[in-house]
Design a protein around this motif. Structure first.
Motif, PDB file in Angstrom:
ATOM      1  N   ILE A  27      41.598  45.383  47.634  1.00 27.90           N
ATOM      2  CA  ILE A  27      41.387  43.937  47.744  1.00 27.90           C
ATOM      3  C   ILE A  27      40.095  43.650  48.489  1.00 27.90           C
ATOM      4  O   ILE A  27      39.269  42.837  48.047  1.00 27.90           O
ATOM      5  CB  ILE A  27      42.582  43.277  48.462  1.00 27.90           C
ATOM      6  N   ILE A  45      43.744  43.056  39.599  1.00 30.29           N
ATOM      7  CA  ILE A  45      43.025  44.089  40.357  1.00 30.29           C
ATOM      8  C   ILE A  45      42.587  45.219  39.431  1.00 30.29           C
ATOM      9  O   ILE A  45      41.452  45.700  39.491  1.00 30.29           O
ATOM     10  CB  ILE A  45      43.908  44.631  41.499  1.00 30.29           C
ATOM     11  N   TYR A  55      41.020  38.380  46.590  1.00 35.65           N
ATOM     12  CA  TYR A  55      42.026  37.772  47.460  1.00 35.65           C
ATOM     13  C   TYR A  55      42.949  36.850  46.664  1.00 35.65           C
ATOM     14  O   TYR A  55      42.493  36.106  45.787  1.00 35.65           O
ATOM     15  CB  TYR A  55      41.339  37.008  48.592  1.00 35.65           C
TER      16      TYR A  55
END
Length: 278
Positions: free
Chosen positions: A214, A99, A220
């Motif tokens: 997200i 992320i 995901y």
């Protein structure tokens, strides 16, 4: 008893009145259209009984969404899918690292850094614009858990030990960040604010919580797929593949797993729809 006054049982064991509006709000996370959301919520509400658990409600809504479109169900199960990154916390550390990478950071996972008193293993070390952030990942494998004030107390003491010996050639050391897939208690939030620690949980801080990042970046976890089996997901995780997007670039892993061409197409189409890839 009227369906309008059914008590449901939460993961914590507490009871509260069922709210169709709350269910519809959670269903909107799936990306489904309003007609589908209304139909699913109405059907679920018609099947309620006194004391039904939130898990049972979730499972029924999930099954109905999956019948409609698998990627709706995938997105709806996001929170559960992150719990499925376990049982160890290492895949979650890798997931947090990915992320951050998509946010422009360079990252190292499980790096050892010397402090004034001892050497510390830092879950993720993230660098951007000559600034370095030490990140501690607290993974919970079951819903209903939380991180209490002991966590930020412990992390702050480690940060201070590292900061004492920090070499500025490694970049300006920023306040530490604690990331969890659960929630922080109010005391944990208060202590972190007082000490200048940064926190990120499933729904905190507003707009920049884990679930927000997200969705904003379509990052995901591979465990969100409704078409991959548990064995296949664990195989991919063991190859450090934590994102659905990664599978689009490394499709050969599906060949290693012996996935048929027909099923492979369905899996990849599910991921493309989920991640908005044409």
């Amino acid at each position: 008893m009227s369906k309008k006054h059914i008590n449901i049982t939460k993961y914590s064991g507490e009871r509260e009145l069922f709210s169709k509006d709350h269910l519809k709000a959670s269903l909107r996370r799936s990306g489904a259209d309003e007609t589908t959301i209304e139909n699913v919520a109405t059907l679920v509400a018609s099947e309620l009984y006194e004391g039904i658990t939130t898990k049972e409600i979730y499972n029924r809504a999930f099954a109905l969404l999956k019948k409609k479109k698998s990627h709706f169900a995938s997105k709806y199960k996001l929170k559960k899918a992150i719990f499925e990154l376990g049982p160890t916390g290492f895949p979650f550390e890798q997931y947090v690292s990915e992320i951050l990478k998509h946010s422009g950071y360079t990252c190292e996972v499980s790096k050892f850094i010397d402090g004034k008193c001892v050497t510390h293993e830092i879950d993720v070390v993230a660098k951007k614009n000559n600034k370095t952030t030490l990140i501690e990942c607290k993974f919970k494998s079951e819903q209903g858990g939380s991180c209490d004030v002991k966590i930020p107390l412990y992390i702050q003491s480690r940060y201070q030990d590292v900061n004492f010996k920090w070499n500025t050639d490694e970049g300006d050391l920023q306040p530490a960040l604690i990331v969890t897939n659960a929630r922080f208690t109010k005391d944990a939030e208060a202590y972190a604010k007082c000490e200048g620690l940064n926190l990120m949980s499933w729904d905190f801080p507003a707009g920049q919580a884990l679930k927000d990042l997200i969705d904003q970046m379509d990052l995901y976890p591979i465990t969100v797929s409704t078409l991959l089996t548990q064995r296949e997901k664990q195989f991919l995780l063991s190859r450090n593949m934590v994102l659905c997007k990664q599978l689009l670039g490394d499709k050969f892993y599906l060949d290693h797993l012996g996935v048929s061409e027909v099923r492979k197409t369905k899996i990849l189409n599910e991921i493309k729809a989920l991640c908005h890839v044409k």
